[in-house]
Motif scaffolding. Structure first.
Motif, PDB file in Angstrom:
ATOM      1  N   GLN A 157       0.836  -1.175   0.000  1.00 51.07           N
ATOM      2  CA  GLN A 157       0.000   0.000   0.000  1.00 51.07           C
ATOM      3  C   GLN A 157       0.865   1.217   0.000  1.00 51.07           C
ATOM      4  OE1 GLN A 157      -2.626  -0.216   3.322  1.00 51.07           O
ATOM      5  NE2 GLN A 157      -3.747  -1.970   2.506  1.00 51.07           N
ATOM      6  N   VAL A 158       0.548   2.172  -0.811  1.00 50.35           N
ATOM      7  CA  VAL A 158       1.335   3.401  -0.912  1.00 50.35           C
ATOM      8  C   VAL A 158       0.479   4.507  -0.318  1.00 50.35           C
ATOM      9  CG1 VAL A 158       2.459   5.007  -2.473  1.00 50.35           C
ATOM     10  CG2 VAL A 158       2.510   2.548  -2.949  1.00 50.35           C
ATOM     11  N   THR A 159       1.066   5.229   0.600  1.00 42.65           N
ATOM     12  CA  THR A 159       0.386   6.393   1.178  1.00 42.65           C
ATOM     13  C   THR A 159       1.281   7.604   0.984  1.00 42.65           C
ATOM     14  OG1 THR A 159       1.343   5.933   3.328  1.00 42.65           O
ATOM     15  CG2 THR A 159      -0.850   5.036   2.893  1.00 42.65           C
ATOM     16  N   THR A 160       0.661   8.718   0.786  1.00 42.97           N
ATOM     17  CA  THR A 160       1.433   9.938   0.620  1.00 42.97           C
ATOM     18  C   THR A 160       1.224  10.806   1.854  1.00 42.97           C
ATOM     19  OG1 THR A 160      -0.389  10.984  -0.541  1.00 42.97           O
ATOM     20  CG2 THR A 160       1.260   9.857  -1.889  1.00 42.97           C
ATOM     21  N   THR A 161       2.294  11.361   2.306  1.00 45.37           N
ATOM     22  CA  THR A 161       2.244  12.268   3.450  1.00 45.37           C
ATOM     23  C   THR A 161       2.942  13.552   3.062  1.00 45.37           C
ATOM     24  OG1 THR A 161       4.291  11.366   4.335  1.00 45.37           O
ATOM     25  CG2 THR A 161       2.232  10.405   5.133  1.00 45.37           C
ATOM     26  N   GLU A 162       2.440  14.600   3.612  1.00 46.07           N
ATOM     27  CA  GLU A 162       3.064  15.897   3.328  1.00 46.07           C
ATOM     28  C   GLU A 162       4.041  16.196   4.450  1.00 46.07           C
ATOM     29  OE1 GLU A 162       0.387  19.039   2.481  1.00 46.07           O
ATOM     30  OE2 GLU A 162      -0.892  17.733   1.309  1.00 46.07           O
ATOM     31  N   CYS A 163       5.196  16.693   4.102  1.00 45.54           N
ATOM     32  CA  CYS A 163       6.203  17.025   5.110  1.00 45.54           C
ATOM     33  C   CYS A 163       6.115  18.440   5.547  1.00 45.54           C
ATOM     34  CB  CYS A 163       7.592  16.761   4.565  1.00 45.54           C
ATOM     35  SG  CYS A 163       7.892  15.052   4.184  1.00 45.54           S
TER      36      CYS A 163
END
Length: 163
Positions: A157-163
């Protein structure tokens, strides 16, 4: 039952309307009706680019004109030299070049008929068998590999997070 004489004299016409774009020099049309029409030696118009006339090569703008007699004489000289040079060169080269081209096309035809087409037909006969072998190989090796890779990667599963 008399002796019939026909005058076949030719003369150069110096009228600008009569200039044509053929390889023949500008000759009068007298006596042409007595001869049958010449066959078309280029029925597919393969050499349309060679129909070059005097006006295609030499052009004087309105601001720079030579004398009319010079223009007409140079046009007649152009057509006559083009006509004569073509006749001389074709007389000297036509038979040897036709012989060489006959050899070349004969060899190419022989190679195509006896070598190229049998090889192509052999490949076309082998292709169905090779298609079955190729399909078997891909079903045995490639398909299981990609199915297992697909099943193992479905759990990723790929999740994107903002830094």
């Amino acid at each position: 039952m008399g002796l019939e004489k026909e005058n076949l004299g030719t003369s150069i016409i110096m009228d600008e309307d009569e200039f044509n774009r053929t390889i023949e020099p500008i000759l009068s049309k007298k006596g042409r009706s007595a001869h049958p029409a010449e066959p078309d030696r280029d029925p597919y118009d393969m050499n349309a680019h060679l129909k070059v006339g005097f006006d295609d090569v030499i052009a004087e703008p309105v601001s720079a004109h030579s004398f009319d007699k010079v223009w007409i004489g140079s046009h007649a000289a152009f057509e006559l030299v083009k006509y004569l040079l073509y006749r001389v060169l074709s007389t000297l080269l036509a038979v040897p070049v036709a012989f060489i081209l006959g050899l070349v096309f004969g060899v190419l035809s022989c190679i195509h008929i006896w070598l190229v087409m049998p090889v192509i037909q052999s490949f076309l006969m082998l292709l169905p068998s090779l298609q079955v072998v190729w399909r078997s190989l891909t079903d045995m090796f490639v398909t299981p590999l990609f199915r297992s890779m697909g099943r193992s990667l479905t759990s990723v599963q790929v999740t994107t997070t903002e830094c």
